[in-house]
Design an enzyme around this catalytic site. Sequence first.
Site, mmCIF file in Angstrom:
data_model
loop_
_atom_site.group_PDB
_atom_site.id
_atom_site.type_symbol
_atom_site.label_atom_id
_atom_site.label_comp_id
_atom_site.label_asym_id
_atom_site.label_seq_id
_atom_site.Cartn_x
_atom_site.Cartn_y
_atom_site.Cartn_z
ATOM 1 N N LYS A 1 -2.512 5.999 -4.532
ATOM 2 C CA LYS A 1 -3.607 6.945 -4.245
ATOM 3 C C LYS A 1 -3.352 8.292 -4.903
ATOM 4 O O LYS A 1 -2.201 8.738 -4.987
ATOM 5 C CB LYS A 1 -3.740 7.144 -2.724
ATOM 6 C CG LYS A 1 -3.696 5.848 -1.936
ATOM 7 C CD LYS A 1 -3.914 6.020 -0.453
ATOM 8 C CE LYS A 1 -3.625 4.719 0.280
ATOM 9 N NZ LYS A 1 -2.222 4.541 0.688
ATOM 10 N N ASP B 1 0.848 -1.194 0.000
ATOM 11 C CA ASP B 1 0.000 0.000 0.000
ATOM 12 C C ASP B 1 0.884 1.244 0.000
ATOM 13 O O ASP B 1 1.550 1.541 0.991
ATOM 14 C CB ASP B 1 -0.905 0.007 1.238
ATOM 15 C CG ASP B 1 -1.902 1.155 1.204
ATOM 16 O OD1 ASP B 1 -2.977 0.985 0.601
ATOM 17 O OD2 ASP B 1 -1.591 2.232 1.763
ATOM 18 N N HIS C 1 -7.324 9.788 -2.207
ATOM 19 C CA HIS C 1 -6.714 9.684 -0.869
ATOM 20 C C HIS C 1 -7.595 10.318 0.221
ATOM 21 O O HIS C 1 -7.760 9.765 1.299
ATOM 22 C CB HIS C 1 -5.333 10.349 -0.896
ATOM 23 C CG HIS C 1 -4.367 9.799 0.098
ATOM 24 N ND1 HIS C 1 -3.023 9.670 -0.163
ATOM 25 C CD2 HIS C 1 -4.537 9.349 1.362
ATOM 26 C CE1 HIS C 1 -2.418 9.164 0.900
ATOM 27 N NE2 HIS C 1 -3.312 8.964 1.844
ATOM 28 N N LYS D 1 2.656 -1.059 8.899
ATOM 29 C CA LYS D 1 3.982 -0.577 8.470
ATOM 30 C C LYS D 1 5.011 -0.937 9.536
ATOM 31 O O LYS D 1 4.768 -0.737 10.729
ATOM 32 C CB LYS D 1 3.943 0.938 8.264
ATOM 33 C CG LYS D 1 5.303 1.578 8.008
ATOM 34 C CD LYS D 1 5.948 2.121 9.277
ATOM 35 C CE LYS D 1 7.374 2.605 9.058
ATOM 36 N NZ LYS D 1 8.035 2.971 10.340
ATOM 37 N N SER D 2 6.144 -1.448 9.100
ATOM 38 C CA SER D 2 7.295 -1.573 9.999
ATOM 39 C C SER D 2 8.538 -1.606 9.136
ATOM 40 O O SER D 2 8.522 -2.141 8.028
ATOM 41 C CB SER D 2 7.212 -2.846 10.837
ATOM 42 O OG SER D 2 8.381 -2.949 11.621
ATOM 43 N N TYR E 1 3.279 9.625 -0.275
ATOM 44 C CA TYR E 1 4.347 9.022 0.534
ATOM 45 C C TYR E 1 5.730 9.222 -0.098
ATOM 46 O O TYR E 1 6.742 8.968 0.550
ATOM 47 C CB TYR E 1 4.116 7.514 0.758
ATOM 48 C CG TYR E 1 2.771 7.137 1.358
ATOM 49 C CD1 TYR E 1 1.954 8.095 1.957
ATOM 50 C CD2 TYR E 1 2.318 5.825 1.331
ATOM 51 C CE1 TYR E 1 0.717 7.753 2.486
ATOM 52 C CE2 TYR E 1 1.084 5.484 1.871
ATOM 53 C CZ TYR E 1 0.289 6.451 2.432
ATOM 54 O OH TYR E 1 -0.937 6.110 2.956
ATOM 55 N N LEU F 1 -2.458 -0.377 13.966
ATOM 56 C CA LEU F 1 -1.904 -0.459 15.335
ATOM 57 C C LEU F 1 -1.955 0.909 16.017
ATOM 58 O O LEU F 1 -1.348 1.108 17.056
ATOM 59 C CB LEU F 1 -0.445 -0.940 15.279
ATOM 60 C CG LEU F 1 -0.201 -2.255 14.518
ATOM 61 C CD1 LEU F 1 1.297 -2.537 14.386
ATOM 62 C CD2 LEU F 1 -0.900 -3.428 15.216
ATOM 63 N N ASN G 1 4.358 -9.580 12.154
ATOM 64 C CA ASN G 1 3.066 -9.086 11.646
ATOM 65 C C ASN G 1 2.502 -9.974 10.541
ATOM 66 O O ASN G 1 1.340 -9.840 10.164
ATOM 67 C CB ASN G 1 3.210 -7.654 11.118
ATOM 68 C CG ASN G 1 3.551 -6.659 12.221
ATOM 69 O OD1 ASN G 1 3.462 -6.979 13.399
ATOM 70 N ND2 ASN G 1 3.950 -5.453 11.835
ATOM 71 N N ARG H 1 9.713 -7.397 13.392
ATOM 72 C CA ARG H 1 8.289 -7.010 13.473
ATOM 73 C C ARG H 1 7.572 -7.305 12.158
ATOM 74 O O ARG H 1 6.400 -7.698 12.151
ATOM 75 C CB ARG H 1 8.170 -5.515 13.784
ATOM 76 C CG ARG H 1 8.594 -5.164 15.195
ATOM 77 C CD ARG H 1 8.533 -3.666 15.367
ATOM 78 N NE ARG H 1 8.807 -3.253 16.719
ATOM 79 C CZ ARG H 1 8.966 -1.978 17.084
ATOM 80 N NH1 ARG H 1 8.873 -1.008 16.177
ATOM 81 N NH2 ARG H 1 9.218 -1.677 18.331
HETATM 82 N N1 LIG Z 1 -5.270 6.452 3.626
HETATM 83 C C1 LIG Z 1 -4.720 7.147 4.572
HETATM 84 O O1 LIG Z 1 -5.064 8.321 4.793
HETATM 85 C C2 LIG Z 1 -3.661 6.519 5.427
HETATM 86 C C3 LIG Z 1 -3.195 7.190 6.580
HETATM 87 C C4 LIG Z 1 -2.219 6.545 7.352
HETATM 88 C C5 LIG Z 1 -1.748 5.279 6.985
HETATM 89 N N2 LIG Z 1 -2.204 4.675 5.840
HETATM 90 C C6 LIG Z 1 -1.716 3.338 5.413
HETATM 91 O O2 LIG Z 1 -1.760 2.439 6.530
HETATM 92 C C7 LIG Z 1 -0.457 1.883 6.723
HETATM 93 C C8 LIG Z 1 -0.232 1.540 8.176
HETATM 94 O O3 LIG Z 1 -0.488 2.667 9.010
HETATM 95 P P1 LIG Z 1 0.645 3.468 9.810
HETATM 96 O O4 LIG Z 1 1.928 3.318 9.112
HETATM 97 O O5 LIG Z 1 0.138 4.851 10.006
HETATM 98 O O6 LIG Z 1 0.631 2.817 11.253
HETATM 99 P P2 LIG Z 1 0.630 1.335 11.891
HETATM 100 O O7 LIG Z 1 0.869 0.303 10.855
HETATM 101 O O8 LIG Z 1 -0.573 1.255 12.767
HETATM 102 O O9 LIG Z 1 1.873 1.423 12.881
HETATM 103 C C9 LIG Z 1 3.188 1.592 12.433
HETATM 104 C C10 LIG Z 1 4.066 1.811 13.676
HETATM 105 O O10 LIG Z 1 3.967 0.666 14.536
HETATM 106 C C11 LIG Z 1 5.253 0.100 14.724
HETATM 107 N N3 LIG Z 1 5.089 -1.362 14.648
HETATM 108 C C12 LIG Z 1 4.740 -2.080 13.566
HETATM 109 N N4 LIG Z 1 4.686 -3.390 13.871
HETATM 110 C C13 LIG Z 1 4.988 -3.505 15.179
HETATM 111 C C14 LIG Z 1 5.107 -4.604 16.067
HETATM 112 N N5 LIG Z 1 4.909 -5.836 15.659
HETATM 113 N N6 LIG Z 1 5.454 -4.337 17.371
HETATM 114 C C15 LIG Z 1 5.666 -3.084 17.796
HETATM 115 N N7 LIG Z 1 5.580 -1.998 17.000
HETATM 116 C C16 LIG Z 1 5.236 -2.208 15.695
HETATM 117 C C17 LIG Z 1 6.141 0.620 13.609
HETATM 118 O O11 LIG Z 1 7.479 0.777 14.061
HETATM 119 P P3 LIG Z 1 8.816 0.370 13.208
HETATM 120 O O12 LIG Z 1 8.605 0.746 11.780
HETATM 121 O O13 LIG Z 1 9.870 1.196 13.861
HETATM 122 O O14 LIG Z 1 9.037 -1.107 13.414
HETATM 123 C C18 LIG Z 1 5.532 2.000 13.335
HETATM 124 O O15 LIG Z 1 6.040 2.953 14.248
HETATM 125 C C19 LIG Z 1 0.471 2.974 6.172
HETATM 126 O O16 LIG Z 1 1.795 2.510 5.941
HETATM 127 C C20 LIG Z 1 -0.279 3.366 4.921
HETATM 128 O O17 LIG Z 1 -0.061 2.403 3.915
HETATM 129 C C21 LIG Z 1 -3.157 5.279 5.066
#
Ligand SMILES: NC(=O)c1ccc[n+]([C@@H]2O[C@H](COP(=O)([O-])OP(=O)(O)OC[C@H]3O[C@@H](n4cnc5c(N)ncnc54)[C@H](OP(=O)(O)O)[C@@H]3O)[C@@H](O)[C@H]2O)c1
Length: 281
Positions: A76, A46, A109, A233-234, A51, A193, A243, A239
């Site tokens: 997007k 994604d 988006h 995302k990680s 980005y 998360l 995941n 991790r």
């Molecule tokens: N459409 C939209 O408006 C929108 C907005 C936001 C996000 N998104 C999409 O959603 C995806 C995911 O959301 P997000 O990146 O905001 O947040 P997320 O996936 O909820 O969380 C990512 C964070 O959690 C940590 N993490 C991941 N796996 C972990 C684990 N197993 N244990 C502990 N910590 C962990 C990561 O750290 P590390 O990387 O340091 O390991 C990072 O800091 C994005 O990459 C994007 O593709 C879309």
Amino acid sequence: MSDVPSIQLNDGNSIPQLGFGVFQIPPEDTVEATKLALEIGYRHIDTAEMYGNEREVGEAVRASGLDRGDVFVTSKLNNSYHEPDEARAAFERTLSDLGFDHVDLFLIHWPLPTLYDGDFVSTWRTLEAFKADGRARSIGVSNFQVDHLERLAAETDVVPAVNQIELHPYLLNEEVRSYGEEHGIATEAWSPLKQGEVLDDAAIAEIAERVGRTPAQVVLRWHLQRGSIVFPKSTTPERMRENFELFDFELEPGDVERIDDLDRGEAGRNGPHPDQFAYAG
Ligand SMILES: NC(=O)c1ccc[n+]([C@@H]2O[C@H](COP(=O)([O-])OP(=O)(O)OC[C@H]3O[C@@H](n4cnc5c(N)ncnc54)[C@H](OP(=O)(O)O)[C@@H]3O)[C@@H](O)[C@H]2O)c1
């Protein structure tokens, strides 16, 4: 190689329910992270123009040696390009940056209801043309509220295949999610998360301890059992592996409900509210 289930979309295509999100991965780290994700077994990436790493996602897919058809890639339309001519040019740039002749899924988006005279409808019609010409296999929206979806239903011909919304244990976003369920729009849960914040929750920690899994695995499994599509995302290799290991255990209904009860409504929201978000810089 992978046990990831697919979700059937309303246009007949299917999408792996678990993917890898690349928001906030700097371009210089994106090729390595995405290549590793593909090695681990992720088959759904994604990304977004916003980005700044579409080019690197495309490079990683090519470097993986996998067939293009085996990897589901979403991108997007960025907020600056809602006007149809701009949207067409932006989509061409996305394909060119990815180095692909098509994307599997292309989303608006943000709805930006206070910009462009509130006209996300002509933007959506532009995406309908990308689907018709085959350059976007599926099309959808992101951050659309119920009234935005109702407007598309009243004024256009194609129902979005997905709506990608903020959804995690502290924000169930239930009104939008259930509208999607009733109208055949698959829900994608962004920040599944809550960017790590829900992992310290006492109830989640207790369930994780009891089932012998990590808090992240419990939260991601909760999303999958509720039918959402997720792409955590990680950039931490262990991790990323953790995941992906979600398919050899199941949460009991009582634990799913206990996590549902953590909902804080609007107070749990991390990102901007879609009705107010008006950034198109
Ligand atoms: N459409 C939209 O408006 C929108 C907005 C936001 C996000 N998104 C999409 O959603 C995806 C995911 O959301 P997000 O990146 O905001 O947040 P997320 O996936 O909820 O969380 C990512 C964070 O959690 C940590 N993490 C991941 N796996 C972990 C684990 N197993 N244990 C502990 N910590 C962990 C990561 O750290 P590390 O990387 O340091 O390991 C990072 O800091 C994005 O990459 C994007 O593709 C879309």
